[in-house]
Design a protein around this motif. Structure first.
Motif, PDB file in Angstrom:
ATOM      1  N   GLN A   1      -0.451   9.385  -9.530  1.00  0.00           N
ATOM      2  CA  GLN A   1      -0.559   8.148  -8.758  1.00  0.00           C
ATOM      3  C   GLN A   1      -1.122   7.016  -9.613  1.00  0.00           C
ATOM      4  N   GLU A   2      -2.126   7.322 -10.428  1.00  0.00           N
ATOM      5  CA  GLU A   2      -2.692   6.288 -11.296  1.00  0.00           C
ATOM      6  C   GLU A   2      -1.687   5.881 -12.372  1.00  0.00           C
ATOM      7  N   PHE A   3      -0.892   6.819 -12.848  1.00  0.00           N
ATOM      8  CA  PHE A   3       0.149   6.523 -13.834  1.00  0.00           C
ATOM      9  C   PHE A   3       1.160   5.532 -13.255  1.00  0.00           C
TER      10      PHE A   3
ATOM     11  N   GLN B   1       3.646   1.296 -23.704  1.00  0.00           N
ATOM     12  CA  GLN B   1       2.442   2.082 -23.958  1.00  0.00           C
ATOM     13  C   GLN B   1       1.236   1.347 -23.401  1.00  0.00           C
ATOM     14  N   LEU B   2       0.414   2.070 -22.652  1.00  0.00           N
ATOM     15  CA  LEU B   2      -0.825   1.518 -22.122  1.00  0.00           C
ATOM     16  C   LEU B   2      -1.932   2.540 -22.322  1.00  0.00           C
ATOM     17  N   MET B   3      -3.119   2.076 -22.761  1.00  0.00           N
ATOM     18  CA  MET B   3      -4.247   2.966 -22.986  1.00  0.00           C
ATOM     19  C   MET B   3      -5.502   2.368 -22.371  1.00  0.00           C
ATOM     20  N   ARG B   4      -6.318   3.232 -21.738  1.00  0.00           N
ATOM     21  CA  ARG B   4      -7.580   2.792 -21.163  1.00  0.00           C
ATOM     22  C   ARG B   4      -8.602   2.610 -22.287  1.00  0.00           C
ATOM     23  N   PHE B   5      -9.336   1.488 -22.219  1.00  0.00           N
ATOM     24  CA  PHE B   5     -10.304   1.215 -23.284  1.00  0.00           C
ATOM     25  C   PHE B   5     -11.405   0.327 -22.726  1.00  0.00           C
TER      26      PHE B   5
ATOM     27  N   ALA C   1      -0.715   6.066 -20.797  1.00  0.00           N
ATOM     28  CA  ALA C   1       0.534   6.089 -20.043  1.00  0.00           C
ATOM     29  C   ALA C   1       1.623   5.433 -20.878  1.00  0.00           C
ATOM     30  N   ALA C   2       2.780   6.072 -20.946  1.00  0.00           N
ATOM     31  CA  ALA C   2       3.871   5.541 -21.762  1.00  0.00           C
ATOM     32  C   ALA C   2       5.212   5.975 -21.188  1.00  0.00           C
ATOM     33  N   ILE C   3       6.212   5.157 -21.450  1.00  0.00           N
ATOM     34  CA  ILE C   3       7.605   5.476 -21.147  1.00  0.00           C
ATOM     35  C   ILE C   3       8.353   5.523 -22.477  1.00  0.00           C
TER      36      ILE C   3
ATOM     37  N   GLU D   1      11.741   9.379 -20.790  1.00  0.00           N
ATOM     38  CA  GLU D   1      10.654  10.353 -20.725  1.00  0.00           C
ATOM     39  C   GLU D   1       9.354   9.643 -20.367  1.00  0.00           C
ATOM     40  N   PHE D   2       8.528  10.326 -19.608  1.00  0.00           N
ATOM     41  CA  PHE D   2       7.182   9.816 -19.335  1.00  0.00           C
ATOM     42  C   PHE D   2       6.187  10.602 -20.188  1.00  0.00           C
ATOM     43  N   ASP D   3       5.120   9.935 -20.592  1.00  0.00           N
ATOM     44  CA  ASP D   3       4.092  10.539 -21.430  1.00  0.00           C
ATOM     45  C   ASP D   3       2.735  10.100 -20.886  1.00  0.00           C
ATOM     46  N   MET D   4       1.948  11.045 -20.423  1.00  0.00           N
ATOM     47  CA  MET D   4       0.631  10.714 -19.890  1.00  0.00           C
ATOM     48  C   MET D   4      -0.424  11.632 -20.491  1.00  0.00           C
ATOM     49  N   ILE D   5      -1.603  11.086 -20.667  1.00  0.00           N
ATOM     50  CA  ILE D   5      -2.756  11.836 -21.168  1.00  0.00           C
ATOM     51  C   ILE D   5      -3.901  11.613 -20.188  1.00  0.00           C
ATOM     52  N   VAL D   6      -4.490  12.708 -19.746  1.00  0.00           N
ATOM     53  CA  VAL D   6      -5.534  12.671 -18.719  1.00  0.00           C
ATOM     54  C   VAL D   6      -6.801  13.293 -19.287  1.00  0.00           C
ATOM     55  N   ASP D   7      -7.948  12.684 -18.956  1.00  0.00           N
ATOM     56  CA  ASP D   7      -9.229  13.276 -19.327  1.00  0.00           C
ATOM     57  C   ASP D   7      -9.371  14.617 -18.607  1.00  0.00           C
TER      58      ASP D   7
END
Length: 538
Positions: free
Chosen positions: A279-281, A334-338, A323-325, A300-306
């Motif tokens: 949902q957050e993605f 590409q989006l990254m939390r920072f 989060a990336a497509i 393709e979707f690419d997500m990385i979760v803590d």
């Protein structure tokens, strides 16, 4: 001269001749013959049954109920045989036995009370279902005790409640005030007592009393202080000793990459992504691109979760980190939390453009800003906002970042929330069923602030959404917010370094087996010890 009398009488009796001497002409001359002699009556019941059986068998044999169906096909005799076949077949089918279990009546009526009594007297171990605490009736051989002995130890489970103190929780479980304060002080030296989550269970073992009126001493105490720390208090040589037990935790982020397919959400869930992360993605990418038009089924979707895993088996899922497509093996987005605020930035270090207002609810607009006839009051007046169609209980999101300056009941608005934003702008949300924020709270764009309802002057569940500039109501459809951040200098260098580290994480690496924790030793456990037999303290 003389004739034998017997012979003479035999000669003079008409018709009394042996059967061989009778002829048809003689019978005709003499008239009607005498009736045949009656059969001798059966003298016993067996003979009567035999005669009845012989007569019935003769009648049944003449009935010809089972003729040969291979001859005279179509005749009355053949049809009678077919009728016999059909009748016997129907009787056989009707009498065919079923497959249900045959129940026999018990020797005595067994209800729940009797069944429980039988269970209490079974010779079975506890692990196989035997009961405890039951006994047979006392006989004259039983002598009552002057005083019943206490159990040597008592196992309890106490729960730390919201706003509860650690020492107060121990006293509620039966621990003396001195020991409760001592244990609370020992625990506070290892962790901050305020950081212990409410609802944390604490296993307590109380020992034998020193005197009848004295409280039970604490023999052992154990609880999960943090995700990576187990704290235990044990009595050694008559003194309580704190035993910190660190738990090995794997912090490898969970990376999931797969084909979008017909539905990005279903594909991500099928690949093992947690629902909250999916949902957050979608919400994060949806603020920067059109998910329906700009993403194809072959992307393709690419997500990385803590993601954190403890050696004891627990799993803790955190926030979305990346989060990336991907299209044709190249990043489409590409989006990254920072940063401390947890904002998302693209690969160049530019923050996600928060252009325009977030729709407060995912529903269609049913009434716009302007004059209209009020559905309840019945006369025309100004409608100073937008009405969104939504079901009761639908989450309501903040349009953008701001501070709540009103949260509560507000006349015809019902449950109402007003948020002050930058640029002398404010937004209002009315007719809520429940408010999820409080006055003075800082909220972020897309944060849930309440739930759709029908409080106040409302004909049904919906959201009335207003906007103010300088305190004056304006048309929300004519206002767009723009909020974009840009990293530079050392922050940009740190951002790019963190982005490279995340991209090195292998998909599925967080799901591999953990190495055994050397501090955890497996000890044989008896079957009876596996049963949870602790008393819970509320």
């Amino acid at each position: 001269m003389f004739t034998d009398r017997d012979k003479q009488e035999q000669a003079t009796k008409p018709g009394d001749y042996p059967p061989a001497d009778l002829s048809l002409s003689y019978v005709a001359d003499e008239g009607v013959a005498k009736p045949a002699r009656r059969k001798r009556a059966a003298s016993t019941l067996g003979e009567t049954y035999g005669n009845w059986r012989s007569t019935l068998s003769a009648k049944l044999s003449r009935a010809d109920l089972a003729p040969d169906l291979g001859s005279d096909i179509g005749s009355r005799r053949w049809l009678r045989g077919v009728g016999t076949l059909v009748g016997l077949s129907a009787i056989a089918i009707a009498a065919f036995p079923g497959f249900s279990a045959v129940e026999a009546a018990p020797a005595m009526r067994i209800d729940d009370r009797v069944r429980d009594e039988f269970r209490s007297q079974m010779i079975l171990p506890l692990a196989l279902g035997a009961d405890t605490g039951r006994r047979m009736g006392a006989t004259v051989a039983v002598q009552p005790l002057a005083s019943a002995p206490e159990r040597p130890s008592l196992d309890l489970v106490a729960t730390l409640s919201q706003g509860d103190g650690f020492d107060r929780m121990l006293r509620r479980a039966g621990v003396s005030s001195d020991e409760a304060q001592l244990i609370a002080g020992m625990v506070s030296d290892a962790v901050d007592l305020e950081s212990i989550e409410p609802g944390t269970p604490v296993d307590i073992t109380l020992g034998r009393r020193a005197a009848p009126d004295a409280p039970r001493p604490v023999d052992a105490l154990s609880f999960r202080a943090r995700f990576d720390l187990q704290l235990a208090v044990e009595r050694r040589d008559g003194k309580l000793v704190l035993d910190p037990r660190p738990i090995m935790v794997d912090t490898t982020p969970l990376r999931i990459r797969a084909r979008v397919g017909d539905s990005l959400y279903r594909s991500a869930r099928s690949a093992g992504a947690p629902p909250s992360a999916v949902q957050e993605f979608l919400r994060t990418l949806g603020t920067d691109m059109n998910l329906n038009r700009e993403i194809g089924a072959n992307d393709e979707f690419d997500m990385i979760v803590d993601y954190r895993r403890a050696a004891t088996g627990e799993v803790e899922v955190g926030d979305l980190l990346y989060a990336a497509i991907i299209r044709d093996d190249r990043p489409r987005k590409q989006l990254m939390r920072f940063g401390r605020e947890g904002r998302f930035y693209d690969a160049s270090g530019e923050g996600v453009a928060q252009d325009g207002l977030v729709a407060p609810v995912p529903g269609a607009i049913t009434s716009r800003y302007g004059m209209r006839r009020h559905p309840i009051l019945g006369y025309r007046r100004m409608h100073s906002g937008l009405d969104f169609r939504a079901r009761h209980g639908t989450p309501i999101y903040a349009a953008t970042d701001g501070t709540v300056n009103f949260a509560g009941r507000n006349g015809g608005y019902g449950n109402f929330v007003r948020i002050r934003h930058g640029g002398n702008l404010s937004t209002g949300y009315a007719h809520m069923s429940r408010i999820a924020v409080r006055n003075g709270e800082q909220v972020r764009r897309g944060q849930v602030i309440g739930y759709v309802g029908s409080t106040g002057l409302s004909t049904g569940p919906h959201l009335h959404y207003e906007m103010y500039r300088g305190g004056q109501k304006i048309d929300p459809a004519n206002v767009r917010f723009v909020n974009r951040a840009q990293l530079s200098g050392q922050e940009l260098a740190n951002f790019r370094e963190q982005l490279v580290r995340l991209q090195l994480v292998e998909p599925g690496a967080a799901l591999s087996d953990l190495p055994p924790d050397p501090s955890v030793t497996d000890e044989p456990v008896r079957e009876i010890d596996r049963i949870e037999n602790r008393q819970r303290v509320s």
